[in-house]
Design an enzyme around this catalytic site. Structure first.
Site, short mmCIF file in Angstrom:
data_model
loop_
_atom_site.label_atom_id
_atom_site.label_comp_id
_atom_site.label_asym_id
_atom_site.label_seq_id
_atom_site.Cartn_x
_atom_site.Cartn_y
_atom_site.Cartn_z
N HIS A 210 -3.50 11.68 -3.54
CA HIS A 210 -2.24 10.94 -3.40
C HIS A 210 -1.12 11.47 -4.27
O HIS A 210 0.01 11.02 -4.15
CB HIS A 210 -2.44 9.45 -3.70
CG HIS A 210 -2.56 9.15 -5.16
ND1 HIS A 210 -3.67 9.47 -5.89
CD2 HIS A 210 -1.70 8.58 -6.04
CE1 HIS A 210 -3.50 9.11 -7.16
NE2 HIS A 210 -2.30 8.57 -7.27
C1 UD1 Z 1 1.80 5.08 -8.05
C2 UD1 Z 1 1.87 5.66 -9.47
C3 UD1 Z 1 0.73 6.63 -9.68
C4 UD1 Z 1 -0.60 6.01 -9.34
C5 UD1 Z 1 -0.54 5.45 -7.93
C6 UD1 Z 1 -1.81 4.79 -7.54
C7 UD1 Z 1 4.10 5.92 -10.45
C8 UD1 Z 1 5.10 6.92 -10.86
N1 UD1 Z 1 3.10 6.39 -9.69
O1 UD1 Z 1 2.01 6.16 -7.15
O2 UD1 Z 1 0.71 7.04 -11.03
O3 UD1 Z 1 -1.60 6.99 -9.44
O4 UD1 Z 1 0.53 4.51 -7.87
O5 UD1 Z 1 -1.75 4.27 -6.25
O6 UD1 Z 1 4.20 4.78 -10.83
N2 UD1 Z 1 3.01 1.86 -0.47
C9 UD1 Z 1 2.48 0.99 0.44
N3 UD1 Z 1 1.98 -0.20 -0.01
C10 UD1 Z 1 1.96 -0.54 -1.32
C11 UD1 Z 1 2.51 0.35 -2.24
C12 UD1 Z 1 3.02 1.55 -1.81
O7 UD1 Z 1 2.46 1.24 1.62
O8 UD1 Z 1 1.48 -1.65 -1.66
C13 UD1 Z 1 3.52 3.16 -0.01
C14 UD1 Z 1 5.03 3.19 0.14
O9 UD1 Z 1 5.33 3.92 1.27
C15 UD1 Z 1 5.49 3.93 -1.08
C16 UD1 Z 1 4.33 4.89 -1.34
O10 UD1 Z 1 3.16 4.16 -0.93
O11 UD1 Z 1 6.70 4.57 -0.89
C17 UD1 Z 1 4.20 5.30 -2.76
O12 UD1 Z 1 4.13 4.16 -3.62
P1 UD1 Z 1 4.68 4.27 -5.14
O13 UD1 Z 1 4.37 3.02 -5.88
O14 UD1 Z 1 6.09 4.74 -5.11
O15 UD1 Z 1 3.87 5.47 -5.75
P2 UD1 Z 1 2.33 5.87 -5.61
O16 UD1 Z 1 2.25 7.16 -4.91
O17 UD1 Z 1 1.51 4.73 -5.10
#
Ligand code: UD1
Length: 370
Positions: A210
């Site tokens: 991821h």
């Molecule tokens: C975040 C953390 C990362 C951690 C990861 C675990 C930061 C900088 N990054 O990255 O360190 O390893 O979480 O998962 O804080 N999304 C959903 N549903 C959710 C949450 C997110 O669909 O409940 C999707 C959205 O499209 C979003 C993408 O996942 O844009 C990324 O989510 P985001 O929280 O921005 O970063 P992660 O890649 O999850």
């Protein structure tokens, strides 16, 4: 009673906060208050973890959701400030290295509220990772720092942090792992829940990806899918998809190819993931937490990143850093299949009692000096 305001935001925070909330609830001198920033919000990314790990419902849910780093961090800060003002806790406790960690630490520090950081001092020395920036800054803002491995203390001292503020206590994520191992279901049940009537008959490997560095560039992602395709001829691959990865596979037109070579699963809840990890022949991952969980479980781990902020998993544990390059991944994976991989040993103080140690230190810290 002194009030500790605990903050969670993203999936890897939940398994860290669970044992802390439990130990705080048992304290006769501390009371706790839980804020969820809402960085992760889906049932699969949040609710399932709260339920399975018996984390109390957050007292406050800031509902920030997804966004660019600047938008997400700023929005958390904006929404956290009035909650902090209203509750006026004696300290704010943050865990890990996600955007919620730095955002709330920064708000608290500027208001003169002491910051407690659990999982301090880890360093990949790679500032292209957003988490590395979050780690360095959160530690600079923290009054009390709890570490999971001894090397973390050296990193903090090098950055000018007073060693008197640093406490080596072990790993709260491993508290949760040891506590929940007996509750993990059978692998067949995990596959059935994901709609697979039958699964691999022999052993299998688990894949998780991821990190933006691996999944955001379609070319890098395509090469990784090609590597998984080659590896799938040697061992069946079970691949739970993070929402970010699912979106990138779709956008790059790679989803059907990935589905042909792997058992693609939705994001798994804690116990289903634990079921896969503890039964796998090996795990290929770019997660930080899974490097530690596989070391605690004694399962060989290949980390598909150029570095790790958790060197103890390589020095003592089952982890090998292989990067994202095809030949190196395949050679390392085939070596594990032939020779069984690193046996490893359990790092110091990863014994299931880190949260109790942390709460004891916090109690002492608040105690008025004689
Ligand atoms: C975040 C953390 C990362 C951690 C990861 C675990 C930061 C900088 N990054 O990255 O360190 O390893 O979480 O998962 O804080 N999304 C959903 N549903 C959710 C949450 C997110 O669909 O409940 C999707 C959205 O499209 C979003 C993408 O996942 O844009 C990324 O989510 P985001 O929280 O921005 O970063 P992660 O890649 O999850």
């Amino acid at each position: 009673m002194n009030c500790v305001m605990c903050v969670v935001g993203a999936r890897p925070n939940f398994m860290k906060i669970a044992p802390l909330m439990r130990s705080l609830a048992q304290s006769s001198v501390l009371e706790s208050y839980l804020v969820h920033t809402g960085q992760h919000y889906d049932a699969a990314m949040k609710t399932a973890f709260f339920e399975q790990l018996h984390i109390p419902e957050p007292d406050e849910d800031l509902g920030v959701g997804s966004g660019s780093h600047a938008v997400q961090t700023a929005e958390i800060m904006r929404r956290f400030e009035p909650v902090l003002d209203a509750r006026a806790p004696d300290a704010v406790l943050v865990v890990g290295d996600v955007n919620s960690t730095i955002a709330c630490a920064l708000v608290a520090a500027k208001k003169g509220v002491p910051v407690i950081h659990v999982e301090a001092g880890l360093r990949s020395f790679d500032r292209t990772m957003p988490e590395e920036i979050n780690r360095v800054l959160t530690d600079q803002l923290s009054d009390l720092l709890f570490t999971t491995e001894r090397q973390a203390q050296e990193n903090l001292e090098r950055e000018g942090i007073d060693p008197a503020r640093v406490h080596f206590v072990g790993n709260v994520m491993i508290d949760t792992l040891l506590d929940n191992r007996p509750r993990a279901p059978a692998v067949a049940d995990v596959l059935a829940a994901a709609g697979f009537e039958s699964g691999p008959t022999g052993g299998f490997a688990v894949v998780t990806l991821h990190r933006p560095g691996n999944v955001d560039d379609p070319q890098v992602l395509g090469q990784l899918v090609g590597t998984l395709e080659a590896l799938s001829r040697d061992v069946p691959l079970l691949f739970p998809l993070h929402p970010r990865t699912a979106a990138r596979l779709d956008a790059a037109g790679l989803m059907s190819r990935a589905r042909e070579v792997c058992y693609l699963l939705p994001p798994l809840d804690y116990l289903h993931m634990l079921a896969l990890l503890q039964s796998a022949i090996m795990v290929l991952t770019d997660s930080g937490g899974i490097q530690e969980e596989t070391t605690a479980l004694g399962v060989p781990c290949l980390t598909l990143r150029p570095n790790t902020e958790r060197p103890i998993t390589v020095e003592s544990g089952t982890n090998t850093i292989v990067g994202a390059e095809r030949d190196r991944i395949l050679a390392a994976a085939r070596d594990v299949l032939r020779n069984g991989g690193k046996a490893g040993r359990i790092p110091e103080l990863w014994d299931g009692h880190a949260a109790e140690r942390i709460v004891a230190v916090i109690e002492d810290w608040f105690r008025p000096s004689q």
